[in-house]
Design a protein around this motif. Structure first.
Motif, PDB file in Angstrom:
ATOM      1  N   ARG B  24       0.836  -1.217   0.000  1.00  0.00           N
ATOM      2  CA  ARG B  24       0.000   0.000   0.000  1.00  0.00           C
ATOM      3  C   ARG B  24       0.865   1.258   0.000  1.00  0.00           C
ATOM      4  O   ARG B  24       0.578   2.230  -0.703  1.00  0.00           O
ATOM      5  N   GLU B  25       1.935   1.224   0.799  1.00  0.00           N
ATOM      6  CA  GLU B  25       2.834   2.377   0.896  1.00  0.00           C
ATOM      7  C   GLU B  25       3.485   2.654  -0.465  1.00  0.00           C
ATOM      8  O   GLU B  25       3.595   3.805  -0.902  1.00  0.00           O
ATOM      9  N   ARG B  28       0.894   4.032  -2.839  1.00  0.00           N
ATOM     10  CA  ARG B  28       0.598   5.431  -2.486  1.00  0.00           C
ATOM     11  C   ARG B  28       1.714   6.347  -3.001  1.00  0.00           C
ATOM     12  O   ARG B  28       1.455   7.438  -3.497  1.00  0.00           O
ATOM     13  N   PHE B  38      -4.864  -1.532  -2.874  1.00  0.00           N
ATOM     14  CA  PHE B  38      -5.064  -1.103  -1.486  1.00  0.00           C
ATOM     15  C   PHE B  38      -6.062  -1.968  -0.713  1.00  0.00           C
ATOM     16  O   PHE B  38      -5.922  -2.146   0.481  1.00  0.00           O
TER      17      PHE B  38
END
Lengths: 128, 147
Positions: B24-25, B28, B38
């Protein structure tokens, strides 16, 4: 056939975020003093960040990550990211250059400040 | 560089567990918006076992493995002058959270051009049970010291 093009603003914050997420802490991507010491015009974006942004033209269009079969590029010129409140803009266009046997080859053009930053950027996708 | 190293393979890297939050990081950081990167339920609804890593996530595996090669003193590459020349990924399938991956690097080529040393490597990224997920081809260029 052309794919919808995309523009990606890249600021110092983008670079720091990417450094943390990717684990690439090379100082030329965040330290202006070191970057200019080694002869760069300013802090530059990670090549892999530019590559990762550029493929979004393809993946957002595909809407299925498993259709991407191949993606490659050459890092020809750096994206220079000044600390001027604006940063850099990466503009990416893509077009289908061949279709054969259920596969399409997409050629990407990635430009920042009027300079082509990725060379021979091509993706092969499954379209069957 | 020592041309005898062409064809040499290095031992596989330590297993790397692809974490959901790390995916997810990374997504992003690239400004991704598709929920497949996500949201676990969205990813599962589209046939994936967990959130999908953006395509260039594979570089984490291949670069960590290539470091052993670049730092090999017997190869004779000056790693302080190394820049990433080009990069290509061949995908068997996307990397997903929960994958436990190892990378095995082979030296595909060593040559000199215009005063630069050019090293091409191939990293096969497989699950610990042997399933091929991605093959990563990297060209690393050690710029000539006289320029």
């Amino acid at each position: 056939m052309k794919l919808p093009s995309k523009s990606f603003p890249i600021t110092r914050e983008t670079l720091i975020r990417y450094a943390g997420a990717s684990g690439d802490f090379n100082v030329i991507h965040w330290n202006e003093r070191v970057a200019t010491d080694v002869g760069l015009p300013n802090v530059i974006a990670h090549g892999m960040l530019t590559m990762g942004l550029a493929i979004r033209v393809v993946t957002d269009w595909l809407d299925d990550p498993s259709r991407l079969l191949d993606y490659g590029c050459r890092f020809t010129r750096p994206v220079v990211v000044p600390d001027d409140g604006e940063g850099a803009l990466l503009e990416v266009t893509g077009k289908v250059t061949s279709i054969d046997d259920g596969r399409a080859v997409i050629t990407l053009a990635a430009v920042s400040a009027g300079v082509t930053v990725l060379g021979k950027a091509t993706a092969t996708v499954r379209i069957d | 560089m020592n041309p005898d190293f062409i064809g040499r393979s290095y031992p596989p890297s330590a297993p790397y567990l692809v974490g959901r939050e790390k995916v997810r990081e990374f997504a992003r950081a690239l400004g991704e918006i598709d929920e497949v990167y996500f949201d676990v339920d969205a990813a599962r609804a589209r046939g994936f076992s967990d959130v999908v890593a953006p395509p260039t996530y594979a570089i984490r595996l291949s670069m960590a493995a290539a470091e052993n090669v670049v730092m090999d003193p017997d190869l004779g590459l000056d790693y302080t002058r190394v820049v990433h020349g080009d990069q290509r990924f061949e995908y068997a399938r996307p990397i997903v959270a929960g994958d436990e991956l190892v990378a095995t690097v082979t030296i595909d080529g060593i040559r000199s051009a215009a005063g630069n040393d050019i090293l091409t490597t191939r990293a096969e990224i497989r699950t610990v049970s042997g399933e091929l997920v991605v093959t990563s081809h990297s060209t690393l260029v050690a710029r000539g010291s006289d320029v």
